[in-house]
Scaffold this motif. Structure first.
Motif, PDB file in Angstrom:
ATOM      1  N   ALA A 115       0.823  -1.219   0.000  1.00  0.00           N
ATOM      2  CA  ALA A 115       0.000   0.000   0.000  1.00  0.00           C
ATOM      3  C   ALA A 115       0.851   1.261   0.000  1.00  0.00           C
ATOM      4  N   VAL A 116       2.051   1.191   0.578  1.00  0.00           N
ATOM      5  CA  VAL A 116       2.943   2.355   0.583  1.00  0.00           C
ATOM      6  C   VAL A 116       3.332   2.719  -0.850  1.00  0.00           C
ATOM      7  N   TYR A 117       3.608   1.698  -1.644  1.00  0.00           N
ATOM      8  CA  TYR A 117       3.983   1.929  -3.047  1.00  0.00           C
ATOM      9  C   TYR A 117       2.769   2.336  -3.882  1.00  0.00           C
ATOM     10  N   ALA A 118       1.627   1.755  -3.575  1.00  0.00           N
ATOM     11  CA  ALA A 118       0.410   2.142  -4.298  1.00  0.00           C
ATOM     12  C   ALA A 118       0.059   3.598  -4.030  1.00  0.00           C
ATOM     13  N   GLU A 119       0.238   4.033  -2.814  1.00  0.00           N
ATOM     14  CA  GLU A 119      -0.055   5.428  -2.482  1.00  0.00           C
ATOM     15  C   GLU A 119       0.910   6.381  -3.182  1.00  0.00           C
ATOM     16  N   ALA A 120       2.169   5.986  -3.297  1.00  0.00           N
ATOM     17  CA  ALA A 120       3.180   6.864  -3.897  1.00  0.00           C
ATOM     18  C   ALA A 120       3.015   6.978  -5.410  1.00  0.00           C
ATOM     19  N   TRP A 121       2.636   5.868  -6.064  1.00  0.00           N
ATOM     20  CA  TRP A 121       2.646   5.830  -7.526  1.00  0.00           C
ATOM     21  C   TRP A 121       1.256   5.856  -8.154  1.00  0.00           C
ATOM     22  N   LYS A 122       0.230   5.514  -7.385  1.00  0.00           N
ATOM     23  CA  LYS A 122      -1.161   5.490  -7.875  1.00  0.00           C
ATOM     24  C   LYS A 122      -1.311   4.696  -9.182  1.00  0.00           C
ATOM     25  N   PRO A 123      -0.817   3.483  -9.254  1.00  0.00           N
ATOM     26  CA  PRO A 123      -1.008   2.682 -10.475  1.00  0.00           C
ATOM     27  C   PRO A 123      -2.492   2.365 -10.667  1.00  0.00           C
ATOM     28  N   LYS A 124      -2.869   2.158 -11.906  1.00  0.00           N
ATOM     29  CA  LYS A 124      -4.264   1.825 -12.200  1.00  0.00           C
ATOM     30  C   LYS A 124      -4.628   0.472 -11.607  1.00  0.00           C
ATOM     31  N   TYR A 125      -3.675  -0.456 -11.588  1.00  0.00           N
ATOM     32  CA  TYR A 125      -3.931  -1.808 -11.080  1.00  0.00           C
ATOM     33  C   TYR A 125      -2.811  -2.233 -10.130  1.00  0.00           C
ATOM     34  N   GLU A 152      -9.098   2.819   1.065  1.00  0.00           N
ATOM     35  CA  GLU A 152      -8.985   4.242   1.419  1.00  0.00           C
ATOM     36  C   GLU A 152      -8.365   5.064   0.297  1.00  0.00           C
ATOM     37  N   LEU A 153      -7.491   4.422  -0.486  1.00  0.00           N
ATOM     38  CA  LEU A 153      -6.831   5.102  -1.602  1.00  0.00           C
ATOM     39  C   LEU A 153      -7.701   5.152  -2.860  1.00  0.00           C
ATOM     40  N   GLY A 154      -8.866   4.493  -2.822  1.00  0.00           N
ATOM     41  CA  GLY A 154      -9.777   4.537  -3.959  1.00  0.00           C
ATOM     42  C   GLY A 154      -9.773   3.309  -4.840  1.00  0.00           C
ATOM     43  N   TYR A 155      -9.184   2.215  -4.360  1.00  0.00           N
ATOM     44  CA  TYR A 155      -9.142   0.982  -5.142  1.00  0.00           C
ATOM     45  C   TYR A 155     -10.334   0.084  -4.826  1.00  0.00           C
ATOM     46  N   ASP A 156     -10.822  -0.594  -5.853  1.00  0.00           N
ATOM     47  CA  ASP A 156     -11.748  -1.708  -5.686  1.00  0.00           C
ATOM     48  C   ASP A 156     -10.895  -2.979  -5.681  1.00  0.00           C
ATOM     49  N   VAL A 157     -11.127  -3.868  -4.728  1.00  0.00           N
ATOM     50  CA  VAL A 157     -10.251  -5.021  -4.541  1.00  0.00           C
ATOM     51  C   VAL A 157     -10.989  -6.319  -4.836  1.00  0.00           C
ATOM     52  N   PHE A 158     -10.479  -7.060  -5.817  1.00  0.00           N
ATOM     53  CA  PHE A 158     -10.936  -8.408  -6.118  1.00  0.00           C
ATOM     54  C   PHE A 158      -9.994  -9.371  -5.407  1.00  0.00           C
ATOM     55  N   ALA A 159     -10.521 -10.305  -4.638  1.00  0.00           N
ATOM     56  CA  ALA A 159      -9.669 -11.253  -3.912  1.00  0.00           C
ATOM     57  C   ALA A 159     -10.384 -12.586  -3.794  1.00  0.00           C
TER      58      ALA A 159
END
Length: 370
Positions: A115-125, A152-159
């Motif tokens: 999540a730290v990297y997702a927050e920094a880079w905001k990748p689409k996936y 919280e960062l705005g992602y929809d999560v498929f798991a």
């Protein structure tokens, strides 16, 4: 689409994405750590990644290195990253490790570092693969923490948890598959197949070799030498799916202590042969010795070769592995199967193409597929 692969290992998941022709790696990170007694870099997985994908991974500890430092090393900007792959070590989650029932391995926190990297880079996936216990096990709170932060960062999560044989792997391998999408819903209907690829489909075409022998046309078609005792034990096990439990009593002297039929929970798969017309059991990082599981050839008296093990793990037939023989096997066992990664990649591409088509139709333009 440009992607960064964290915990890149020998490039299994990157290869599955890259060989679709629509994804390009712009960064990869792996510390190349095996056992504590081995130095950093011992596994040579970064050499393997570079040899096959043309990009040299950064050898760094993802528990401490920042997204900014990773980006600076490779020279990309945050908005260059369309896809983040982050497959943290699974050892601390696996139920096969008895210590995991008593304590929470410190490496499990690496899942939440995603999540730290997702927050920094905001990748689409964002793509994550791990053992099934990540979603269902004792330490699933690490996934729950990742899910909460991505949401919280705005992602929809498929798991979901799936047996990867449904995705074309000639192996029964139950894993957690996670795909998060920024700013929209991601849906993936994982196929439920009625027929599956088999060991014969994967390796039945390969020429015979002896234990310790390298085939002249393929340096990866090689397996370890065997001691006289191990060879005698292997020869006593029936072909095509046999196990040590099939060793006749007159040859009982060939059994080792772990081959104890009177002890509940003994290891039925050690020195076991694969069956031609079934799926292989799960390939693990310990697959470099026949005494570690059912990793022996259905007919020939030896461990599967590196090439055979790689094909069972869904690697392309031309893949090259670097390092010692034992670490070649480890790279294979630690990998996300490329054939499965390719299926994940195509699901993401279908999602992208669907969005483009919907946007085109909404604007009254012709539908275009990239």
């Amino acid at each position: 689409m440009k992607f960064v692969d964290l915990f890149s290992c020998g490039g299994g998941i990157s290869t599955g994405f890259a060989r679709t022709g629509r994804f390009t790696p712009i960064g990869a990170v792996d510390l190349e750590v095996a056992k504590p007694s081995h130095p950093v870099g011992a596994t040579a997985c970064d050499d393997t990644y570079e040899a096959n994908l043309g990009l040299r991974p950064l050898s760094a500890d993802l528990a401490v290195i920042s997204p900014e430092d990773v980006a600076a090393h490779f020279g990309f900007k945050p908005n260059d990253v369309d896809l983040l792959i982050s497959c943290a070590p699974c050892t601390g989650f696996s139920q096969k490790q008895s210590r995991n029932h008593a304590r929470d391995d410190s490496r499990n926190h690496l899942v939440e570092r995603t999540a730290v990297y997702a927050e920094a880079w905001k990748p689409k996936y964002v793509v994550v693969e791990n053992v099934k216990e990540l979603l269902r096990g004792r330490h699933k709170h690490h996934y729950q923490g990742l899910h909460r932060r991505l949401t919280e960062l705005g992602y929809d999560v498929f798991a979901e948890v799936h047996d990867l044989k449904h995705l074309g792997l000639p192996q029964s391998r139950i894993r957690s598959l996670i795909v998060a999408k920024l700013g929209g819903r991601f849906e993936w209907h994982v196929p439920e197949r009625q027929s599956f690829a088999t060991v014969r489909d994967a390796i039945g075409h390969l020429p015979a070799v002896q234990a310790g022998e390298q085939h002249p046309d393929d340096p990866m078609h090689v397996s370890p030498r065997m001691t006289d005792g191990s060879m005698a034990r292997m020869q006593a096990i029936p072909k095509d799916g046999g196990s040590w439990t099939d060793i006749p009593e007159k040859l009982a002297h060939l059994r080792i202590p772990s081959m104890n039929s009177k002890k509940p929970g003994s290891f039925p798969d050690i020195y076991g042969r694969l069956a031609w017309d079934r799926q292989a059991p799960t390939v693990t990082r310990e697959c470099s010795h026949p005494g570690n599981g059912r990793y022996s050839h259905p007919e020939q008296d030896r461990l599967l070769t590196v090439r055979e093990m790689a094909l069972i793990q869904g690697f392309p037939a031309d893949y090259q592995f670097k390092g010692s023989l034992s670490f070649k096997y480890r790279q294979i066992g630690d990998a996300v199967p490329p054939v499965v990664a390719g299926q994940i990649a195509r699901a993401i591409l279908a999602d992208i193409d669907g969005e483009l088509e919907a946007t085109s139709q909404a604007s009254g333009q012709l539908s275009l597929s990239v």
